[in-house]
Design a protein around this motif. Structure first.
Motif, PDB file in Angstrom:
ATOM      1  N   ASN A 177      11.891   9.174  -0.056  1.00 13.22           N
ATOM      2  CA  ASN A 177      10.589   9.738  -0.411  1.00 13.22           C
ATOM      3  C   ASN A 177       9.667   9.627   0.792  1.00 13.22           C
ATOM      4  O   ASN A 177       9.449   8.536   1.311  1.00 13.22           O
ATOM      5  CB  ASN A 177       9.972   9.008  -1.598  1.00 13.22           C
ATOM      6  N   VAL A 178       9.143  10.754   1.195  1.00 10.92           N
ATOM      7  CA  VAL A 178       8.215  10.785   2.307  1.00 10.92           C
ATOM      8  C   VAL A 178       6.882  11.284   1.775  1.00 10.92           C
ATOM      9  O   VAL A 178       6.793  12.369   1.211  1.00 10.92           O
ATOM     10  CB  VAL A 178       8.717  11.717   3.437  1.00 10.92           C
ATOM     11  N   THR A 179       5.871  10.477   1.931  1.00  9.39           N
ATOM     12  CA  THR A 179       4.547  10.889   1.489  1.00  9.39           C
ATOM     13  C   THR A 179       3.706  11.190   2.713  1.00  9.39           C
ATOM     14  O   THR A 179       3.646  10.402   3.648  1.00  9.39           O
ATOM     15  CB  THR A 179       3.872   9.790   0.659  1.00  9.39           C
ATOM     16  N   THR A 180       3.113  12.344   2.679  1.00 13.69           N
ATOM     17  CA  THR A 180       2.237  12.735   3.774  1.00 13.69           C
ATOM     18  C   THR A 180       0.862  13.013   3.214  1.00 13.69           C
ATOM     19  O   THR A 180       0.710  13.498   2.097  1.00 13.69           O
ATOM     20  CB  THR A 180       2.754  13.993   4.493  1.00 13.69           C
ATOM     21  N   THR A 181      -0.110  12.684   3.980  1.00 14.45           N
ATOM     22  CA  THR A 181      -1.471  12.991   3.586  1.00 14.45           C
ATOM     23  C   THR A 181      -2.003  14.060   4.515  1.00 14.45           C
ATOM     24  O   THR A 181      -1.783  14.019   5.713  1.00 14.45           O
ATOM     25  CB  THR A 181      -2.367  11.748   3.665  1.00 14.45           C
ATOM     26  N   SER A 182      -2.653  15.009   3.929  1.00 11.66           N
ATOM     27  CA  SER A 182      -3.226  16.077   4.736  1.00 11.66           C
ATOM     28  C   SER A 182      -4.721  16.123   4.480  1.00 11.66           C
ATOM     29  O   SER A 182      -5.180  15.989   3.351  1.00 11.66           O
ATOM     30  CB  SER A 182      -2.587  17.424   4.402  1.00 11.66           C
ATOM     31  N   THR A 183      -5.431  16.289   5.542  1.00  8.96           N
ATOM     32  CA  THR A 183      -6.875  16.406   5.413  1.00  8.96           C
ATOM     33  C   THR A 183      -7.251  17.868   5.553  1.00  8.96           C
ATOM     34  O   THR A 183      -6.675  18.595   6.349  1.00  8.96           O
ATOM     35  CB  THR A 183      -7.596  15.579   6.487  1.00  8.96           C
TER      36      THR A 183
END
Length: 77
Positions: A38-44
């Motif tokens: 599981n790869v969680t990325t946050t995008s602004t």
């Protein structure tokens, strides 16, 4: 003559062993277990890229222009 036969046989045995061992290592790498990562990325998100802000800004601008235009009229009572 006997020495060369023994050396050839030992080389053949060593080569066969290494071939079998390397093929066993190759097949050992195959796995039936499925591993999930599981790869969680946050995008602004910049406010300029959101169309909702542009629509709200446009409506507010139209309201301000309408209020300013109406306040310049003289009322005849």
């Amino acid at each position: 003559m006997k020495n060369s036969i023994i050396i050839n046989r030992s080389r053949l045995f060593l080569f066969s062993f290494l071939t079998f061992f390397s093929s066993a290592l190759t097949f050992a790498q195959d796995s039936a277990v499925v591993k999930t990562t599981n790869v969680t990325t946050t995008s602004t998100e910049e406010w300029q890229t959101n169309p909702t802000y542009w629509i709200i800004g446009g409506v507010v601008l139209i309201i301000i222009v309408a209020i300013v235009a109406m306040s310049g009229r003289k009322r005849n009572d």
